[in-house]
Design an enzyme around this catalytic site. Structure first.
Site, mmCIF file in Angstrom:
data_model
loop_
_atom_site.group_PDB
_atom_site.id
_atom_site.type_symbol
_atom_site.label_atom_id
_atom_site.label_comp_id
_atom_site.label_asym_id
_atom_site.label_seq_id
_atom_site.Cartn_x
_atom_site.Cartn_y
_atom_site.Cartn_z
ATOM 1 N N ARG A 155 39.097 -40.137 88.253
ATOM 2 C CA ARG A 155 40.286 -40.256 87.406
ATOM 3 C C ARG A 155 41.457 -39.321 87.716
ATOM 4 O O ARG A 155 42.607 -39.758 87.583
ATOM 5 C CB ARG A 155 39.862 -40.152 85.934
ATOM 6 C CG ARG A 155 39.093 -41.401 85.479
ATOM 7 C CD ARG A 155 38.252 -41.173 84.253
ATOM 8 N NE ARG A 155 37.114 -40.313 84.548
ATOM 9 C CZ ARG A 155 36.193 -39.971 83.668
ATOM 10 N NH1 ARG A 155 36.280 -40.418 82.423
ATOM 11 N NH2 ARG A 155 35.187 -39.197 84.025
ATOM 12 N N ASP A 160 27.424 -46.215 96.478
ATOM 13 C CA ASP A 160 26.655 -45.386 95.531
ATOM 14 C C ASP A 160 25.913 -46.279 94.538
ATOM 15 O O ASP A 160 26.319 -46.426 93.385
ATOM 16 C CB ASP A 160 27.624 -44.440 94.813
ATOM 17 C CG ASP A 160 26.910 -43.476 93.884
ATOM 18 O OD1 ASP A 160 25.703 -43.240 94.077
ATOM 19 O OD2 ASP A 160 27.569 -42.954 92.958
ATOM 20 N N ASP A 178 13.402 -48.463 94.002
ATOM 21 C CA ASP A 178 12.545 -49.651 93.863
ATOM 22 C C ASP A 178 11.344 -49.436 94.783
ATOM 23 O O ASP A 178 11.190 -48.331 95.323
ATOM 24 C CB ASP A 178 13.345 -50.921 94.242
ATOM 25 C CG ASP A 178 12.823 -52.167 93.538
ATOM 26 O OD1 ASP A 178 11.585 -52.354 93.490
ATOM 27 O OD2 ASP A 178 13.633 -52.961 93.044
ATOM 28 N N LYS A 195 22.453 -45.939 94.208
ATOM 29 C CA LYS A 195 21.269 -45.152 93.794
ATOM 30 C C LYS A 195 19.996 -45.997 93.844
ATOM 31 O O LYS A 195 19.289 -46.161 92.845
ATOM 32 C CB LYS A 195 21.469 -44.580 92.383
ATOM 33 C CG LYS A 195 22.697 -43.693 92.264
ATOM 34 C CD LYS A 195 22.858 -43.100 90.888
ATOM 35 C CE LYS A 195 24.057 -42.193 90.784
ATOM 36 N NZ LYS A 195 25.370 -42.878 90.954
ATOM 37 N N LYS A 217 34.393 -44.264 97.324
ATOM 38 C CA LYS A 217 33.058 -44.515 96.772
ATOM 39 C C LYS A 217 33.071 -45.801 95.957
ATOM 40 O O LYS A 217 33.890 -45.971 95.051
ATOM 41 C CB LYS A 217 32.619 -43.357 95.861
ATOM 42 C CG LYS A 217 31.256 -43.591 95.210
ATOM 43 C CD LYS A 217 30.744 -42.334 94.505
ATOM 44 C CE LYS A 217 31.102 -42.248 93.046
ATOM 45 N NZ LYS A 217 30.300 -43.117 92.175
ATOM 46 N N THR A 263 23.202 -35.516 86.407
ATOM 47 C CA THR A 263 23.721 -34.349 85.679
ATOM 48 C C THR A 263 23.949 -34.674 84.201
ATOM 49 O O THR A 263 24.118 -33.775 83.393
ATOM 50 C CB THR A 263 25.018 -33.816 86.303
ATOM 51 O OG1 THR A 263 25.875 -34.922 86.492
ATOM 52 C CG2 THR A 263 24.766 -33.129 87.619
#
Ligand code: C5P
Length: 232
Positions: A210, A60, A65, A62, A33, A119
């Site tokens: 991570r 990614d 517009d 997002k 990603k 989230t």
């Protein structure tokens, strides 16, 4: 959905740092990603390079517009050969439909994944932007909109995967971040779930950063997660 189910979040500040990690893993073990930080630093050539190396790339960014601008951005992403890209449902129905229309004839059509509510949003944040329903209902409503507008899937917290799976069956691909193997540090993911539990809840793909990228041995950490998913 297909193997591999792990999408490694390349949250690095530069192409060099990302390449140091990528050289340790193979396309059969994970997808990758590229988000806002790395894309801003390294750009489309970097993304195209990953595709050339055989990796499935989730871009990614997002997109949110006016419909024409999002459609044109989606068309450029499709030209890069990305496997999946994200758009924001708060851009509205015609923006989502334009995104779908823009990629429909691509040689390799990217999967369009909708972001519902972040989230990180609290009830207060949701109220601040004028949404009157609670977070759970808001996510379901926006997922419904995404499906109706031709999106292939949605990003959701692992805790919401079972609800969305029950409601939408196999019609939506579910992509879940917020994953931590048992015993791994939680970092800033307070509601983390293990890879096997998230799959059991109905997730198709797991976004994991991570616990893999900061592991002493990333290859071993990834293999262990893949074994856990297969065994779970
Ligand atoms: O390192 P970690 O596994 O927490 O990385 C998770 C990735 O998923 C990051 O790229 C983060 O931006 C993304 N993400 C998230 N929570 C969301 C949506 C995306 O952690 N709700």
């Amino acid at each position: 959905m297909s193997e591999p189910r792990v999408i490694v979040a390349l949250d690095y500040p530069s192409a060099d740092e990302a390449h140091a990690f990528i050289s340790q893993v193979r396309p059969t073990q994970c997808r990758l990603k590229v988000g806002l930080e790395l894309f801003t630093a390294a750009g489309p050539r970097f993304v195209a390079g990953l595709v050339e190396q055989g990796f499935d790339v989730f871009l990614d960014l997002k997109y949110h517009d006016i419909p024409t601008t999002v459609a044109r951005a989606c068309a450029r992403a499709a030209q890069l050969g990305v496997w999946m890209l994200s758009v924001h449902t708060l851009g509205g129905r015609s923006m989502l439909r334009s995104a779908r229309e823009a990629v429909k004839d691509a040689g390799r059509r990217p999967l369009l994944i909708a972001v519902t509510l972040l989230t990180s949003h609290t009830a207060r944040d949701v109220a601040d932007i004028g949404l009157t329903d609670d977070i759970g209902s808001g996510v379901r409503r926006l997922a419904e909109l995404a499906l109706d507008a031709g999106m292939d899937g949605a990003v959701c917290a692992p805790q919401e995967a079972a609800i969305l799976r029950e409601r939408f069956g196999e019609k939506l691909i579910l992509v879940t971040p917020g994953i931590r193997p048992a015993g791994a540090p939680g970092d800033d993911q307070p509601r983390a779930m293990t890879p096997a539990d998230a799959i059991a809840q109905g997730a198709d793909y797991l976004v994991i950063g991570r616990p893999i990228t900061r592991a002493a041995d990333p290859q071993a950490a990834l293999e262990e997660i893949n074994r856990g998913i297969a065994g779970g």
